[in-house]
Design an enzyme around this catalytic site. Structure first.
Site: not given
Ligand code: NOJ
Ligand code: CA
Length: 670
Positions: A171, A375-376, A444-445, A469
């Protein structure tokens, strides 16, 4: 010499002293790779026409127990192969694919250790790739790679677009500098030579290995990169065993920036689809209870400002259903956000107290909207693997077939990196397990995209970019960023950048914003015009494409018609014109209809396109979403015009793009 006369693979010149050369040509004869074994050392070199692209670059490894595999190779055998196949992609940006290459394989023995190693080169019309194989063999079972020593010796000091190497994040904003300044980079790294050739270094089919960064070697050799693999916590680079091969190291070569973007070499280097029934895998547009958290009007955690409430979700479902948006992601739906960052923080099966998951899922079903699970993990891969089966079974039970994952935080096990082998294997486990449950992934990540969507088409899209973001809580992404991504990050595959901000200056709910990820939100905004946001919806390809703004900013907004009417299940894609970091115009066809997006950096420009991609026998209606006179990214960025015009094959359209602006066209057959 006539190219046809030059056999596709020649064992050339040969055996003068200890020098053995093998020459490999691309099918069109334009790209010539020489693979050399000189005094036991392996190297290669690449030419395109008369231009030297890669100077003599050596190949090899450093192994933990066996030492350097650099000197002392002998050639045991050589073989050649040719491939010319067509295959159909499950989804775009182009469905009819052609995989055409010539291959050379050298079977080698490293005499000091008796280790057998093959090196395989493939030459395509749009580049060259190579990989190493360690076949099953006596005397070698498990082994540890401490360094891969693949060199890429560039020529001169080309202009280079790069992000710095980081083992945990892609990023970043891209730098545009001479190559000599790009000391240690993540891939894809893209270059333009003085002659205008565009070259990008990356990798394909990254599996059971660690991610590759590229680091310049030595003083006075500022244009030579050597592979630097992301380490395990204990310093090893790759833990493997004989019967393996490395990912492909790719050198995409194109005559211009547009052709670079159109290259399919990286996806072609991946294995065919491993999912038998792909009928459930479908591109979709989606929205989210998402932007509110980033701009600080809502929270992931439960409380007064919690975004993921049953009621709010149903409001989003209603809008999505009424506006032809197929999916909805709801972040903050589950327990654990108050512990984000801690081990085992997130619970992917237990909903928040004010979120009735069953009710919401049933309502989405009734309205024909796909609920996208979120799923974070906060980086806790260990905790996630433990919960994975029950979490995916819950999705299956509720009829949820899409999932956004996230790894925002340091990796557990501590010391491992997002881009190291441990995580490469974890991300693959997610994709493979998800396929068993009929789930599509948006990661993501993530680990970088390397074309694995050919093999696992449920791996729809991923972030791995400094996305939208960042505009919510930092100094954001300048206008040039989004016209650099197509030539860098996106060469690996689709990107979940999440375009679609309409409230460009973030003023509509200004009073409700609470900073959470920076001290001062007063300067935050999106650095484009509104029309450019629509253009990016087309340009920044993702088979799960997000319209990322708050629903309140879309309700009754005339420009939302572009997103509502867009069918992103593209059959074909053409890049009509482009310069890296400056502008790009992309046309994408679904059936008989086309979407065109054109975007520019900080510079205003007029861009003319010929509509010679339209069918000769049809007439079309073009709906044009343009920057309004007097609007640019700094002044009145939300002003736009919508006009309609009848168009046909061969017509010319001139688009006026404001500084930091863009234009989007929806061209529908009558
Ligand atoms: C980073 C992600 O890129 C974003 O899309 C998400 O909202 C946040 N983490 C929280 O999970
Ligand atoms: Ca991100």
């Amino acid at each position: 010499m006539h190219t046809k006369l030059l056999a596709i693979l020649l064992l050339a010149i040969g055996l003068m002293g200890c020098k053995q050369n093998k020459i490999l040509q691309s099918p069109d004869g334009q790209i010539l790779t020489t693979i050399q074994l000189i005094n036991g050392k392996l190297s290669y070199q690449v030419m395109k026409g008369e231009e030297l692209v890669i100077q003599t670059s050596s190949l090899g490894f450093k192994l933990k127990e066996h030492g350097d595999l650099v000197d002392g190779f002998t050639l045991l055998d050589r073989s050649r192969a040719e491939m010319n196949e067509s295959w159909t992609a499950v989804w775009g940006p182009r469905k009819k694919m052609v995989n055409h290459y010539n291959e050379a394989r050298l079977a080698l023995k490293h005499e000091p250790t008796n280790i057998l190693m093959n090196v395989v080169f493939r030459a395509f019309n749009d580049g060259v790739a190579f990989r190493y194989e360690f076949p099953e063999q006596e005397g070698l079972n498990e082994f540890i790679i401490m360094d891969e020593l693949s060199e890429f010796a560039m020529v001169g000091n080309p202009t280079t677009w790069w992000i710095m190497a980081d083992f945990d994040s892609y990023e970043k904003l891209y730098n545009e500098t001479p190559l000599s300044k790009a000391e240690w980079v993540n891939t894809p790294v893209t270059m333009r030579t003085n002659s205008g050739l565009h070259i990008s270094l990356h990798e394909a089919a990254l599996t059971n290995y660690s991610g590759m960064t590229l680091k310049q070697i030595g003083k006075g050799k500022k244009n030579t990169y050597v592979s630097h693999l992301v380490p395990w916590a204990d310093g090893a680079k790759v833990k493997t065993k004989a019967g393996m091969h490395t990912p492909w190291r790719t050198i995409t070569i194109a005559d211009n920036a547009a052709a670079l973007v159109e290259s399919d070499m990286i996806i072609n280097l991946n294995e065919p689809c491993k999912i038998e029934d792909t009928s459930w895998i479908e591109p979709m547009k989606y929205m989210g209870i998402w932007w509110g958290m980033h701009i600080g009007t809502e929270t992931w955690t439960e409380g007064k400002r919690h975004g993921a409430t049953t009621e709010n979700t149903m409001r989003y479902i209603d809008f999505a259903a009424d506006n032809n948006v197929q999916g909805l992601v709801v972040e903050g739906w589950n327990a654990g956000w108050d512990k984000w960052g801690a081990k085992d923080a997130f619970d992917h099966v237990t909903p928040a107290a004010d979120y009735d998951l069953k009710k919401v899922a049933a309502y989405a079903k009734e309205k024909g909207v796909e609920l996208i699970m979120h799923h974070e993990t906060g980086g806790d891969a260990v905790g996630y693997e433990a919960l994975m089966d029950s979490a995916y079974a819950l999705c299956e039970h509720l009829g949820i077939k899409a999932l956004k994952t996230g790894y925002a935080g340091g990796i557990y096990p501590r010391g491992e990196h997002h881009h190291g082998q441990y995580m490469v294997e974890h991300y693959q486990k997610v994709v493979t397990t998800a396929a068993q449950y009929g789930i599509m992934i948006n990661a993501h990540e993530p680990i970088k995209a390397t074309g694995k969507r050919r093999t696992w088409p449920n791996m729809m899209t991923r972030e791995g970019v400094r996305g939208m973001e960042w505009n919510g809580w930092s100094d954001g992404n300048p206008p040039s960023h989004t016209v650099t991504i197509p030539f860098t990050r996106m060469l690996g595959g689709p990107v979940d950048y999440t375009p679609g901000t309409f409230d460009i200056l973030l003023k509509n709910f200004e009073d409700e914003r609470v900073p959470w990820n920076c001290d001062d939100i007063s300067q935050t905004r999106t650095h484009t015009t509104l029309a450019k946001q629509l253009a990016l919806f087309v340009i920044l390809y993702s088979p799960m494409q997000m319209a990322s703004d708050l629903v309140d900013n879309y309700i009754n907004h005339p420009a939302f018609a572009f997103i509502a009417n867009a069918n992103i299940d593209y059959d074909e894609t053409r890049v009509l014109n482009a310069e890296v970091g400056q502008y790009i115009t992309t046309a994408r066809r679904t059936g008989n209809n086309w979407l065109v997006g054109s975007a520019t950096n900080e510079k205003a420009r007029d861009i003319s396109i010929m509509l010679d991609f339209l069918d000769k026998d049809k007439t079309y209606e073009a709906t044009i979403y343009a920057d309004k006179e007097g609007c640019d990214w700094l002044n009145n960025p939300e002003q736009y015009t919508i006009t309609k015009q009848t168009v046909k094959h061969g017509d010319k359209i001139t688009m006026r793009l404001a500084a930091g602006g863009g234009q989007a066209l929806s061209i529908t057959a009558k």
